[in-house]
Every structure is written in structure tokens, then in C-alpha cells.
Design a protein around this motif. Sequence first.
Motif, PDB file in Angstrom:
ATOM      1  N   PRO A  31       0.838  -1.205   0.000  1.00 55.22           N
ATOM      2  CA  PRO A  31       0.000   0.000   0.000  1.00 55.22           C
ATOM      3  C   PRO A  31       0.871   1.253   0.000  1.00 55.22           C
ATOM      4  O   PRO A  31       2.066   1.184   0.309  1.00 55.22           O
ATOM      5  CB  PRO A  31      -0.773  -0.110   1.307  1.00 55.22           C
ATOM      6  CG  PRO A  31      -0.030  -1.077   2.151  1.00 55.22           C
ATOM      7  CD  PRO A  31       0.903  -1.870   1.296  1.00 55.22           C
ATOM      8  N   CYS A  32       0.285   2.385  -0.352  1.00 59.71           N
ATOM      9  CA  CYS A  32       1.045   3.637  -0.256  1.00 59.71           C
ATOM     10  C   CYS A  32       0.166   4.723   0.341  1.00 59.71           C
ATOM     11  O   CYS A  32      -1.053   4.600   0.430  1.00 59.71           O
ATOM     12  CB  CYS A  32       1.618   4.037  -1.607  1.00 59.71           C
ATOM     13  SG  CYS A  32       0.381   4.431  -2.834  1.00 59.71           S
ATOM     14  N   GLY A  37       1.913   9.163  -2.117  1.00 60.32           N
ATOM     15  CA  GLY A  37       2.284   7.921  -2.785  1.00 60.32           C
ATOM     16  C   GLY A  37       3.465   7.218  -2.133  1.00 60.32           C
ATOM     17  O   GLY A  37       3.982   6.232  -2.660  1.00 60.32           O
ATOM     18  N   ASP A  55      -4.195   3.806  -1.134  1.00 62.09           N
ATOM     19  CA  ASP A  55      -3.417   4.181  -2.317  1.00 62.09           C
ATOM     20  C   ASP A  55      -3.517   5.699  -2.479  1.00 62.09           C
ATOM     21  O   ASP A  55      -3.997   6.386  -1.569  1.00 62.09           O
ATOM     22  CB  ASP A  55      -3.885   3.404  -3.559  1.00 62.09           C
ATOM     23  CG  ASP A  55      -5.352   3.647  -3.890  1.00 62.09           C
ATOM     24  OD1 ASP A  55      -5.912   4.689  -3.462  1.00 62.09           O
ATOM     25  OD2 ASP A  55      -5.949   2.802  -4.573  1.00 62.09           O
ATOM     26  N   ARG A  56      -3.084   6.217  -3.615  1.00 54.73           N
ATOM     27  CA  ARG A  56      -3.060   7.675  -3.797  1.00 54.73           C
ATOM     28  C   ARG A  56      -4.432   8.311  -3.620  1.00 54.73           C
ATOM     29  O   ARG A  56      -4.535   9.486  -3.259  1.00 54.73           O
ATOM     30  CB  ARG A  56      -2.494   8.023  -5.183  1.00 54.73           C
ATOM     31  CG  ARG A  56      -0.984   7.948  -5.219  1.00 54.73           C
ATOM     32  CD  ARG A  56      -0.467   8.343  -6.582  1.00 54.73           C
ATOM     33  NE  ARG A  56       0.993   8.334  -6.608  1.00 54.73           N
ATOM     34  CZ  ARG A  56       1.764   9.336  -6.200  1.00 54.73           C
ATOM     35  NH1 ARG A  56       1.223  10.445  -5.737  1.00 54.73           N
ATOM     36  NH2 ARG A  56       3.077   9.227  -6.263  1.00 54.73           N
TER      37      ARG A  56
END
Length: 201
Positions: A31-32, A37, A55-56
Motif C-alpha cells: 500500500p502507499c 504515494g 493508495d493515492r
Amino acid sequence: MHVPFYLDEAEQRALLADIEAAIAAAPLFQPCMPRTGKPFSVKMTNCGTLGWVSDRDGYRYQPAHPETGKPWPEIPPLALRAWKELGLYPRPPEACLVNVYDLAARMGLHQDRDEEDFAAPVVSLSLGATCVFRFGAATRGGKTQSLELRSGDALVLGGPARLAYHGIARIIPGSSDLLEDKRINLTLRRVTMPPCAATGA
Ligand code: MD6
Ligand code: FE
């Protein structure tokens, strides 16, 4: 509530086998952070009807794996037992987030607040390497305490602790016979609000 050695060694091995099968069906993903990010150091997957992803675009629960598009595998029986025995909440969990840590992985202080109903607790189970778990109050910036979570331990964040800030400061090398230098944590959650008895909404 911390329950040391909630799972005995045979139960830990059985749960690990179920988690390995789940990871084979729903591969770990990285994951980010929303917006920036920046990748998490922890890898994740999920079991249940809903899985937590980041995510983003943000944090959310979704019914399918972000890369395979397939539904998440079922929650392992021992994890459902922990929810029933320790969660003391009348409805079953919808999500079981699986976090996998290597020795360098950490998790920053956070609150679990992507669920609709904070009356439902979060029940966590740990397998493998011991970690240093930090927890504080429901406000940011306060004092924190440390607790070691070992293989087989359960932890419940419920009631006044439901929105406590918490995180994983570090993983302790050589601390487990079950998994060499790796830690797996499961967090079971109820995501959606029960329908309103009066209005059905
Ligand atoms: C972990 N646990 O143990 C991360 N959240 O790897 C959590 O973030 C957590 O243990 C809510 C309730 C219990 C937890
Ligand atoms: Fe958490």
C-alpha cells in the motif's frame, strides 16, 4: 485488552497455514500513502467481504483485491473464534486485514477510524516475531506506552480505547520459532453500521 498467548502453538500453526493459503489466493500488495504515494514498509492483504486498502486516492474498504480484482478469501476460523470470544459484538466481522512485517518494517501512530461504527471493537492477533506496540490516548501528541506483542497474543481495542493512537515501533529479531524474522498481524473489523431498527435505513 491484551490477552497474552491467546492462541497456543498448535493454533498458531493452524492459523498461519490458513493465512498462507489466503496470501496464495490474494497476494500481498504494497500500500502507499494517500496523496504523497510514499510506500508503506508493511505489506498487506485481506480476508472477508471487505478489505482495507490505501493508495493515492485514500484509505477505504473495498470488496475485491486491488490487483487481481477477485473477492477476498474467507476469514480463517480461528480468527472468527477470536472475534466471538473477545470482541463481544453481536455482528460478525466484515474485514480481516493481514499486515506482514519484515525486520525493517514499522507502522506509524494512527487511529483506526475508517469504519462506520466505533461501537464495534478491533480485534488483533499476532503471529511470528515479537513487536513493540505503542499506544496512547485518543488525541495526537500525548504520551505513549509500550507493550510487546508476541506470537499468539490477542489485543482488543474497544470502548474508550477504540480510537486510541497506536503503532508498531519495531520488530524484534530472533524472537519467534514460528516465523523467522517476520511478523504477521491480523485485525478484524466490523465496517458497516447496523441498519436502524426504527427506520430500516
Ligand atoms: C499491528 N495493529 O499490530 C498493527 N489496530 O501490526 C493495529 O494497527 C491495530 O493491533 C487496531 C487494533 C489493534 C491493532
Ligand atoms: Fe490500527
